[in-house]
Design a protein around this motif. Structure first.
Motif, short mmCIF file in Angstrom:
data_model
loop_
_atom_site.label_atom_id
_atom_site.label_comp_id
_atom_site.label_asym_id
_atom_site.label_seq_id
_atom_site.Cartn_x
_atom_site.Cartn_y
_atom_site.Cartn_z
N SER A 112 -0.22 2.39 1.27
CA SER A 112 0.71 1.35 0.61
C SER A 112 1.38 0.62 1.87
O SER A 112 1.54 0.93 2.86
CB SER A 112 1.85 1.84 -0.19
N VAL A 123 -7.06 -7.20 -7.46
CA VAL A 123 -5.79 -6.44 -7.05
C VAL A 123 -5.12 -6.17 -8.28
O VAL A 123 -4.29 -5.32 -8.08
CB VAL A 123 -5.03 -7.28 -6.04
N ARG A 138 -3.17 -2.66 -8.73
CA ARG A 138 -2.79 -2.09 -7.49
C ARG A 138 -1.68 -3.03 -6.73
O ARG A 138 -0.91 -2.20 -6.10
CB ARG A 138 -3.96 -2.06 -6.49
N PHE A 139 -1.69 -3.99 -7.09
CA PHE A 139 -0.78 -4.96 -6.33
C PHE A 139 0.30 -5.39 -7.35
O PHE A 139 0.04 -5.65 -8.22
CB PHE A 139 -1.21 -6.11 -5.67
N MET A 168 1.58 -3.51 -2.16
CA MET A 168 0.18 -3.11 -2.33
C MET A 168 0.27 -1.65 -2.15
O MET A 168 0.43 -1.09 -1.28
CB MET A 168 -0.09 -3.99 -0.92
N LEU A 196 -4.50 0.77 -1.18
CA LEU A 196 -5.29 -0.15 -0.52
C LEU A 196 -6.76 0.38 -0.08
O LEU A 196 -6.89 1.59 0.32
CB LEU A 196 -4.47 -0.29 0.83
N ASP A 200 -9.44 -4.89 1.55
CA ASP A 200 -8.17 -5.65 1.31
C ASP A 200 -7.64 -6.01 2.82
O ASP A 200 -6.54 -6.77 2.86
CB ASP A 200 -7.08 -4.75 0.80
N THR A 201 -8.56 -5.52 3.76
CA THR A 201 -8.30 -6.04 5.11
C THR A 201 -8.28 -7.53 5.42
O THR A 201 -9.24 -8.15 4.71
CB THR A 201 -9.10 -5.27 6.05
N VAL A 227 -2.82 -7.43 7.72
CA VAL A 227 -3.16 -6.05 6.87
C VAL A 227 -4.37 -5.76 7.24
O VAL A 227 -5.54 -6.43 6.96
CB VAL A 227 -3.00 -6.33 5.21
N VAL A 282 -7.07 -2.09 6.81
CA VAL A 282 -6.96 -0.87 6.09
C VAL A 282 -8.35 -0.24 6.52
O VAL A 282 -9.47 -0.83 6.27
CB VAL A 282 -7.13 -1.19 4.40
#
Length: 125
Positions: A17, A64, A67-68, A83, A86, A90-91, A121, A123
């Motif tokens: 997260s 999303v 999740r977001f 978030m 992840l 999602d990167t 971000v 992941v």
């Protein structure tokens, strides 16, 4: 003068997260609509979530939703993107946007007049 400033990006493992913050000037926050977009390398910028700071239900991209979560702190003129769960997909560079032109869908980046500098971000395991 910086009017939108994102923070909170970083690197996390899948399933992790992060919480992104977007601090806005009073004028931009009062423009009512604030949104999060993201752009992965080689891909177009896409809308992630948006909220009307005057109240009402936020909106989310299908990728999303669940999740977001977008939330706001009116005292701090700040919008957050929380978030969870992840995934590597999602990167991206995440951008905050504000001052939306009414009549243009919240998903259209052309509808926003002000943008932050972005926060990365990543992941990966």
């Amino acid at each position: 003068q910086v009017q939108l400033a994102e923070s909170g990006g970083g690197s996390v493992q899948p399933g992790g997260s992060l919480r992104l913050s977007c601090a806005a000037s009073r004028a931009l926050y009062s423009s009512k609509w604030m949104a999060w977009f993201r752009q992965a390398p080689g891909k177009e910028r896409e809308a992630v979530a948006a909220a009307y700071t005057g109240g009402g239900s936020p909106v989310y991209a299908d990728s999303v939703r669940g999740r977001f979560t977008i939330s706001q702190d009116n005292d701090k003129n700040t919008v957050y993107l929380i978030m969870n769960s992840l995934k590597p997909e999602d990167t991206a560079m995440y951008y905050c946007a504000a001052d939306r032109t009414l009549g243009i869908t919240w998903r259209d980046q052309k509808g926003y007049k002000s943008w932050g500098q972005g926060t990365q971000v990543t992941v990966s395991s």
